[in-house]
Design an enzyme around this catalytic site. Sequence first.
Site, PDB file in Angstrom:
ATOM      1  N   CYS A   1     -88.570-123.741  45.041  1.00  0.00           N
ATOM      2  CA  CYS A   1     -88.055-122.413  45.357  1.00  0.00           C
ATOM      3  C   CYS A   1     -88.162-122.142  46.857  1.00  0.00           C
ATOM      4  O   CYS A   1     -89.234-121.784  47.354  1.00  0.00           O
ATOM      5  CB  CYS A   1     -88.835-121.355  44.572  1.00  0.00           C
ATOM      6  SG  CYS A   1     -88.292-119.684  44.943  1.00  0.00           S
TER       7      CYS A   1
ATOM      8  N   CYS B   1     -89.097-118.574  47.783  1.00  0.00           N
ATOM      9  CA  CYS B   1     -90.501-118.226  47.524  1.00  0.00           C
ATOM     10  C   CYS B   1     -91.424-118.861  48.578  1.00  0.00           C
ATOM     11  O   CYS B   1     -92.357-118.222  49.048  1.00  0.00           O
ATOM     12  CB  CYS B   1     -90.969-118.745  46.167  1.00  0.00           C
ATOM     13  SG  CYS B   1     -89.830-118.503  44.822  1.00  0.00           S
ATOM     14  N   ASP B   2     -91.190-120.119  48.918  1.00  0.00           N
ATOM     15  CA  ASP B   2     -92.170-120.883  49.693  1.00  0.00           C
ATOM     16  C   ASP B   2     -91.727-121.244  51.113  1.00  0.00           C
ATOM     17  O   ASP B   2     -92.516-121.794  51.879  1.00  0.00           O
ATOM     18  CB  ASP B   2     -92.499-122.191  48.946  1.00  0.00           C
ATOM     19  CG  ASP B   2     -93.079-121.915  47.569  1.00  0.00           C
ATOM     20  OD1 ASP B   2     -93.779-120.896  47.433  1.00  0.00           O
ATOM     21  OD2 ASP B   2     -92.819-122.699  46.639  1.00  0.00           O
TER      22      ASP B   2
END
Length: 305
Positions: A131, A134-135
């Site tokens: 992701c 997300c990261d």
Amino acid sequence: MYDLVIIGSGPAGLGAAVYGKRAGFSTLVLEQAPMSGGQILNTYEVDNYLGLPGISGFDMGMQFREHAEKLGAQFREAEVFGIENGPDRKIVKTSAGDFEAGAVIIASGATHRKLGVPGEEELSGMGVSYCATCDGAFFKDRTVAVIGGGDVAVEDAIFLARGCKKVYVVHRRDELRAAKSLQEQLFALPNVEMVWNCTVNEILGTEAVSGLSLHDKKENRDLELFVDGVFIAVGISPNSGAFAKTVKTDASGWLEAGEDCATSVPGIFAAGDVRTKKLRQVITAVADGANAVASVQEYFLHIKG
Ligand code: NAP
């Protein structure tokens, strides 16, 4: 007992909830986490949904959900284990108990596929991610690789290139499968480098990712790339395990259903990415939600009369 239970709160499930409420059905949406949107939550920007150019996946999910809530759809957090099929009602078995329904729409979507190479599991969360939105922030000013050549891989690479020093896109062929407009954006970025015709042998590192061991198929040789992070975007698999005993799936596990979303079991419908279909996009998922509810209406008319 509900008229309609919808499993999943991605675009297909929320589209079905809006149409279900407008059809006058008592409608319950079961979701695994109280955060609607499904896969679009991991999408930084959705630029191909009619009328909402450039919207973030998160905002889109929230707007879809608010719409369904405003019309009176109910939401419940629960993991679904299966569906018991009765002649006049279905029982949806979940971690929050059983829910009875006249009809069920399965809109459980799909999740990212694994690469299945050494180092992937061991270094997951330590530089291996699925992701980018997300990261990606953890890799600011660092070097990363994205694996894959589809829409998600290219979108991820474009997103990562905004903050990372360098982004390699490692693809097993010499052309991308992603939409041409995304490819144009990608190729214009100065800090993106394509690594064509390469498969991943191994993700290297002990406590964190330090690199990738690749195989160049064209040159028939191995090579190493030094990267701090690896973003894997090699496609999706259906979230259909809980239903495979009840409704027919194809060989890859997608629930067999056409545009009317009817499965092999009357009264159980499949909408969005989880069903067999050609184009898995937000707009086609939302359309499935509408089509599935139209089929539910027909089904109710049929069993009543
Ligand atoms: P995808 O289109 O199936 O692409 C997967 C990519 O990974 C392909 O390029 C494939 O290579 C590569 N791949 C597969 N297995 C591999 C392996 N073992 N090793 C190396 N590479 C491998 O999947 P996706 O990008 O996740 O997209 C999934 C669906 O969501 C698609 O239908 C896509 O159009 C849709 N989507 C829609 C939107 C939107 O509506 N805005 C946004 C993102 C995605 P090959 O090309 O060689 O097969």
